[in-house]
Design a protein around this motif. Structure first.
Motif, PDB file in Angstrom:
ATOM      1  N   ILE A 130      -1.086  -0.938  -4.254  1.00  0.00           N
ATOM      2  CA  ILE A 130      -2.368  -0.227  -4.155  1.00  0.00           C
ATOM      3  C   ILE A 130      -2.061   1.233  -3.865  1.00  0.00           C
ATOM      4  N   GLY A 131      -2.491   2.134  -4.763  1.00  0.00           N
ATOM      5  CA  GLY A 131      -2.166   3.534  -4.571  1.00  0.00           C
ATOM      6  C   GLY A 131      -3.119   4.476  -5.266  1.00  0.00           C
ATOM      7  N   ASP A 132      -2.965   5.757  -4.952  1.00  0.00           N
ATOM      8  CA  ASP A 132      -3.904   6.772  -5.449  1.00  0.00           C
ATOM      9  C   ASP A 132      -3.304   7.710  -6.475  1.00  0.00           C
ATOM     10  N   SER A 189      -0.907  -3.549 -10.199  1.00  0.00           N
ATOM     11  CA  SER A 189      -1.304  -2.369  -9.423  1.00  0.00           C
ATOM     12  C   SER A 189      -2.807  -2.174  -9.448  1.00  0.00           C
ATOM     13  N   PHE A 244       0.814  -1.212   0.000  1.00  0.00           N
ATOM     14  CA  PHE A 244       0.000   0.000   0.000  1.00  0.00           C
ATOM     15  C   PHE A 244       0.849   1.264   0.000  1.00  0.00           C
ATOM     16  N   ASP A 245       0.397   2.266  -0.736  1.00  0.00           N
ATOM     17  CA  ASP A 245       0.823   3.639  -0.503  1.00  0.00           C
ATOM     18  C   ASP A 245       0.209   4.086   0.821  1.00  0.00           C
ATOM     19  N   TYR A 268     -12.929   0.789  -0.472  1.00  0.00           N
ATOM     20  CA  TYR A 268     -12.070  -0.258   0.073  1.00  0.00           C
ATOM     21  C   TYR A 268     -12.708  -1.639   0.020  1.00  0.00           C
ATOM     22  N   THR A 278      -4.019   7.007   0.360  1.00  0.00           N
ATOM     23  CA  THR A 278      -4.463   5.623   0.168  1.00  0.00           C
ATOM     24  C   THR A 278      -4.880   5.008   1.493  1.00  0.00           C
ATOM     25  N   THR A 310       5.971   4.308   0.601  1.00  0.00           N
ATOM     26  CA  THR A 310       5.452   5.674   0.725  1.00  0.00           C
ATOM     27  C   THR A 310       6.533   6.727   0.532  1.00  0.00           C
ATOM     28  N   VAL A 336      -6.872   3.652  -6.696  1.00  0.00           N
ATOM     29  CA  VAL A 336      -8.022   3.914  -5.838  1.00  0.00           C
ATOM     30  C   VAL A 336      -8.599   5.293  -6.117  1.00  0.00           C
ATOM     31  N   ASP A 359       2.477   5.893  -7.937  1.00  0.00           N
ATOM     32  CA  ASP A 359       2.336   4.526  -7.440  1.00  0.00           C
ATOM     33  C   ASP A 359       2.244   3.536  -8.597  1.00  0.00           C
ATOM     34  N   GLY A 386      -8.161   9.174  -3.506  1.00  0.00           N
ATOM     35  CA  GLY A 386      -6.926   9.906  -3.248  1.00  0.00           C
ATOM     36  C   GLY A 386      -6.784  11.176  -4.053  1.00  0.00           C
TER      37      GLY A 386
END
Length: 226
Positions: free
Chosen positions: A167-169, A184, A7-8, A209, A12, A112, A187, A173, A190
């Motif tokens: 998983i990122g916004d 990837s 995860f970011d 989520y 996120t 991150t 989301v 990412d 974000g």
């Protein structure tokens, strides 16, 4: 095959935009510059701090100025955290999604643009540190979109690249994942639009989520070996 959900953090896991915008404004004000617009600051969330500052600073400014602004940013962020003026709340549904992913056999990790000190503070505040087996920050290795944080997460967790999903916004990412040749998920809650994440090459896009565990399962079930 060991599976890893990587995860970011900002944008996120936690909504840190107000804390970041306030600290960036303080950083620019510390050197007598007009702070960048809030939207511009949100656009660079996820990059290593000095790189983010360089994108926001006036044309022609030099690396020493960027470093000075970055140091002032860090001091302001720390002061604001101690004062509790800009909380970083978890996004709705996160904890339930982490539970489902762990139940499905995923290891959990973070990659991150935060510093390690900042990430530790955020995770401690939300009592989440014990959930993640690998924590990668851009003050330890090359930041996004460079693939180093993914590589380090794989080495530290023992997970397989074929079983890893970022998983990122932000597009940073998604580009990091592509550069590391892992899957990837982009989301919607974000700081970059879904259309941008799609264009950057996200394998799946999710609106909340509750969709994340199924998206990861679907990706891995249909993943073609590279």
């Amino acid at each position: 095959m060991l599976k890893l959900a990587l995860f970011d953090c900002d944008g996120t896991l936690v909504d840190s935009q107000h804390a970041i915008v306030a600290a960036m404004a303080a950083g620019f004000q510390a050197v007598g510059l007009t702070p960048p617009p809030s939207l511009a600051t949100r656009r660079v969330v996820g990059l290593p701090l000095v790189d983010a500052v360089a994108r926001l600073a006036p044309d022609g400014s030099d690396a020493s100025l960027h470093q000075t602004i970055a140091e002032a940013y860090k001091q302001a962020f720390y002061r604001n955290r101690l004062a509790g003026t800009h909380p970083e709340p978890l996004f709705d549904g996160l904890l339930e999604a982490l539970d489902r992913l762990e139940a499905a056999g995923f290891l959990l990790g973070i990659a991150t643009g935060k510093s390690r000190r900042g990430l530790d503070a955020t995770l401690t505040h939300h009592n989440l540190a014990h959930r993640f087996v690998t924590l990668q920050t851009s003050d330890r290795v090359n930041g996004k979109p460079h693939p180093d944080m993914v590589y380090e997460a794989l080495a530290e967790s023992g997970a397989d690249a074929a079983g890893t999903v970022v998983i990122g916004d932000t597009t940073f990412d998604i580009m990091m994942a592509r550069n590391a040749r892992v899957a990837s998920v982009g989301v919607a809650w974000g700081y970059h639009d879904l259309s941008e994440l799609r264009a950057a090459g996200a394998d799946r896009l999710v609106d909340d989520y509750a969709q994340v565990p199924d998206a990861l399962a679907d990706i891995l079930a249909n993943k073609v070996p590279q």
